[in-house]
Every structure is written in structure tokens, then in C-alpha cells.
Design an enzyme around this catalytic site. Structure first.
Site, PDB file in Angstrom:
ATOM      1  CE1 TYR A 143      -3.718   2.567   0.813  1.00  0.00           C
ATOM      2  CE2 TYR A 143      -1.954   3.588   2.104  1.00  0.00           C
ATOM      3  CZ  TYR A 143      -3.193   3.665   1.494  1.00  0.00           C
ATOM      4  OH  TYR A 143      -3.915   4.830   1.561  1.00  0.00           O
ATOM      5  CD  GLU A 231      -6.043   4.864  -1.243  1.00  0.00           C
ATOM      6  OE1 GLU A 231      -6.047   4.616  -0.031  1.00  0.00           O
ATOM      7  OE2 GLU A 231      -7.090   5.022  -1.908  1.00  0.00           O
TER       8      GLU A 231
END
Length: 421
Positions: A143, A231
Site C-alpha cells: 500500500y 493512493e
């Protein structure tokens, strides 16, 4: 008295929280657009193409993916949770990995259909494009994100060695694996900063030096394009030992629209609330809510107070609408058109405290709006301040059936009663 104050504060926080969750207007672009932008900055992304028709799907398979045996088909809507979403047609999942000969079939079941995810609400969003991507052999998923952080007063990189699921779930299950690296907005990202991020990601086989460069390129994209959030979930490691942005979610600061014209040209108004789009075109601040009393107010603070008082009297506001301090008659007319376009609105409350905004201008706008819009719901008007007597005279001489109020509390009470009747 104390009970009344506590009740008001409780409801105020409820409305304020909902409004604040929606009021920040940030440009949100589709995944395929984000991937294309990342590619321009040297970030590794999968080969892919967005298509909007079955003819385009067929051409893309033949021309862009001549040797691929499998492809990833991703529905494109401005909401998260697509993979676990459900189409109203019954198809499960907005992201599918399929064999080459099945691509057209699955794309046809997505295009033009409504996809419901945990972020869209029950109404869902229409899929106008699908993103066809090469299927990569992923050996590791991580992530990565960059946000603006109030505490450090600058960009903050958040990374986790595990990815592929929401950051909220990751934070709950693996809190010790999440690292945060603040970046000095004046000095920019350093090799040391990027190395900390890479060490936190802990790639299994990807070259460390190349990974550091990828992190630096992502930061440059964030900085140069006025991002408010970048993101990637997952940031993947492939069998060829590369870091690849297997997903792309980017938001941009609306205040930078004047210098990011190419990026803001990517805005997809079909994915936004049409009332908010209409309001933005005439410089009105509008946020749709779920109530039944439409509000037109001048000033954000007064608009919040108006919604609070409506809640206090047992009503629910249908919107936040601030016409500002120098609205024209035309803007007032457009505001009424937006309010009356909402089928849920059963009454309208106009609350104007004239300072820079003159009450006679608002009154003339209300009268003109009544001529253009067939008002079928009761309208409660509270005017106070600059040119208030002229404004009241304009409304009285118009012959309109309006409910006038002496103050805000009186106006909210009458709006709720009008709704009941």
C-alpha cells in the site's frame, strides 16, 4: 434551557459532520486517467486502454493486446470498492480477470449498467467506460499513498508492506506495519525520505535503487500537479522484479484549476451530482443532502445555523446552498431552479441577512424565479439587513403566496409546519 442547548449542539454536530464530509470540492479522476498521468511522470503502470463501446473493445483487443491470453476488465466510476460491488443487473464485481475470448462479453455486461459499491450509496453509478489492462504476474502487494497532513503541515507518505485491501482494514490488522514519512514541502523529497518509504514497503525482489526512484517520481507527480491525495492500492511487485502501480486514485485541489487546466479538463461531470454541477457553473456553493426543506442562504456560517435550527424544530435540510455576498438576480433564479429540481424538496426556506448582499436583489430574484419556475411548494422568506424594506415591498407587490418570518427561529418553525401541511 440546558436540555434545549444540548439538543441543539447534538443535532448541530450531526449536520455539520455530514456537511463537512461532503463540502471539500476536490477534482477526482478515473483510474485510467490517473494511470496515464503516472506514466507521463515515469511511474511504472500496466499497459491499458479505456473503452466506451463494444466496437472499441474489439479494436483494443486486436491492436493493443495482440498477444495477451488474459485481460483485466475494470469498470470505471468515481467511487471505491468496485471489485466487491454489484451491478443492478445482477453481475457480481466491477473488476474481472477473464480469458481473451470473454472480454467482450464481460465488458458488454458492464457498459451502460449501474454499479453499486459501499461508496456510491444505493443509487450506484453508471459505468460509461471500462479499463482493459494487461494481466500482470504479481508476487507481492503493498500500500502507498501521499496525503496532505495538518500535523506536519505538508505532504505525508503512508506506506504498508501489505496491500490490496482498504487502509482502514490494514491499520486495524497490521498497525505496526504502517509507516509515515513527512516530507518538507520546501526541501522536497530526499533520497533518505524515499529510502525510509522503500524500507517500510520491504519489497521482496525489486531493485532498491529503482524503487527509491519510483517513490521520488510519485512525489514529483503529487507536487507538480497540486494533488491533495495520491493512493495506490496495491503498489505491486511483479515477477520481473518491478514496482508497478496496479491501481491509481488521485484527487486535485480545486483552487489550482487555473494552473492545471489539462488535468481539470479530465473532470467527468456525468459522475457528479447534476445539481452541484449546475451550481458550480453559476458560482453557487451547493451540497445536496437527504432532507425535505430546501435552503437558500447567504454565507456559509448562516447556512450551517439555518440547517441546525431546521433540525432543532424537527425538520431535515435538503441541501447546503450559499449564494454568497454579492449574488446577482440571475444567480438567485438559478438557485431556485436547482432547489426545485430536487423531488425530495417539499418546502423552501430563504434566509438572508443583508450586508454586502442586498435584500432587494434577493427579493427580485425570488419574484423572477417564480415566473420561470413553477413553484409547487411553500416558500418561507426571512429577510434582514441592507435594503430590507425595499425587499419586503418587492415581495408584497409581487402577489406571490409567500410565508414571511420575523427571525431565523420563526422561519425554521414555519418551514417545518409548512412541510407538515
Amino acid at each position: 434551557m440546558r436540555g434545549l442547548v444540548n439538543k441543539l449542539v447534538s443535532r448541530s454536530l450531526s449536520v455539520a459532520g455530514k456537511w463537512q464530509n461532503q463540502q471539500l470540492r476536490r477534482l477526482n479522476i478515473h483510474e485510467y486517467q490517473g494511470a496515464e498521468l503516472m506514466g507521463k511522470y515515469g511511474v511504472n503502470v500496466p499497459k491499458g486502454v479505456a473503452v466506451s463501446s463494444l466496437d472499441d473493445v474489439k479494436k483494443a483487443i486486436e491492436q493493443v493486446f495482440p498477444n495477451e491470453t488474459q485481460l483485466v476488465v475494470k469498470s470505471q466510476i468515481l467511487a471505491g470498492g468496485r471489485g466487491l460491488g454489484t451491478f443492478k443487473s445482477g453481475l457480481q464485481g466491477g473488476v474481472h480477470i477473464v480469458n481473451r475470448d470473454q472480454v467482450q462479453d464481460i465488458a458488454g455486461k458492464m457498459l451502460g449498467q449501474v454499479l453499486v459499491t459501499k461508496q456510491t450509496g444505493s443509487q450506484g453509478k453508471v459505468v460509461s467506460k471500462v479499463y482493459l489492462c494487461e494481466k500482470l504476474s504479481l508476487v507481492n502487494e503493498m500500500y502507498f499513498s501521499i496525503i496532505l497532513d495538518r500535523k506536519s503541515a505538508g505532504p505525508l507518505i503512508i506506506a504498508c508492506k501489505k496491500g490490496g485491501t482498504s487502509i482502514e482494514d490494514l491499520a486495524e490488522k497490521f498497525p505496526d506495519m504502517i509507516i509515515k514519512v513527512p516530507i518538507d514541502v520546501f526541501a522536497g523529497i530526499t533520497d533518505e525520505d524515499a529510502a525510509k518509504v522503500v524500507d517500510g514497503l520491504a519489497p521482496k525482489a525489486a531493485d532498491r535503487k529503482d524503487s527509491i526512484e519510483q517513490v521520488k517520481k510519485l512525489y514529483e507527480l503529487f507536487r507538480k500537479t497540486d494533488c491533495t491525495m495520491l493512493e495506490i492500492n496495491p503498489l505491486a511487485e511483479t515477477s520481473t522484479n518491478q514496482l508497478v502501480a496496479a491501481d491509481a486514485k488521485l484527487n486535485f485541489d480545486d483552487n489550482a484549476a487555473f494552473r492545471q487546466k489539462e488535468i481539470f479538463a479530465l473532470r467527468d461531470p456525468t459522475q457528479e451530482d447534476p445539481r452541484e454541477v449546475a451550481a458550480a457553473k453559476v458560482d453557487l456553493n451547493y451540497i445536496g443532502l437527504d432532507g425535505e426543506i430546501g435552503c437558500m442562504v447567504n454565507g456559509a456560517g448562516l447556512a450551517m445555523a439555518t440547517m441546525d435550527i431546521i433540525k432543532l424544530h424537527g425538520g431535515t435540510p435538503a441541501n447546503f446552498l450559499d449564494v454568497g455576498g454579492n449574488a446577482s438576480e440571475h444567480q438567485v433564479v438559478e438557485a431556485f431552479k436547482i432547489l426545485t429540481s430536487d423531488d425530495k424538496v417539499k418546502a423552501i426556506l430563504v434566509n438572508i441577512f443583508g450586508g454586502i448582499m442586498k435584500c432587494d436583489v434577493i427579493a427580485s430574484g425570488i419574484v423572477n424565479a417564480a415566473k420561470e419556475v413553477s413553484l409547487k411548494v411553500p416558500v418561507v422568506v426571512r429577510l434582514e439587513g441592507t435594503n430590507v424594506e425595499q425587499g419586503k415591498r418587492i415581495l408584497k407587490e409581487s402577489g406571490m403566496k409567500l410565508i414571511t418570518a420575523d427571525d431565523l427561529d420563526d422561519a425554521a418553525e414555519k418551514a417545518v409546519k409548512a412541510l407538515a401541511n
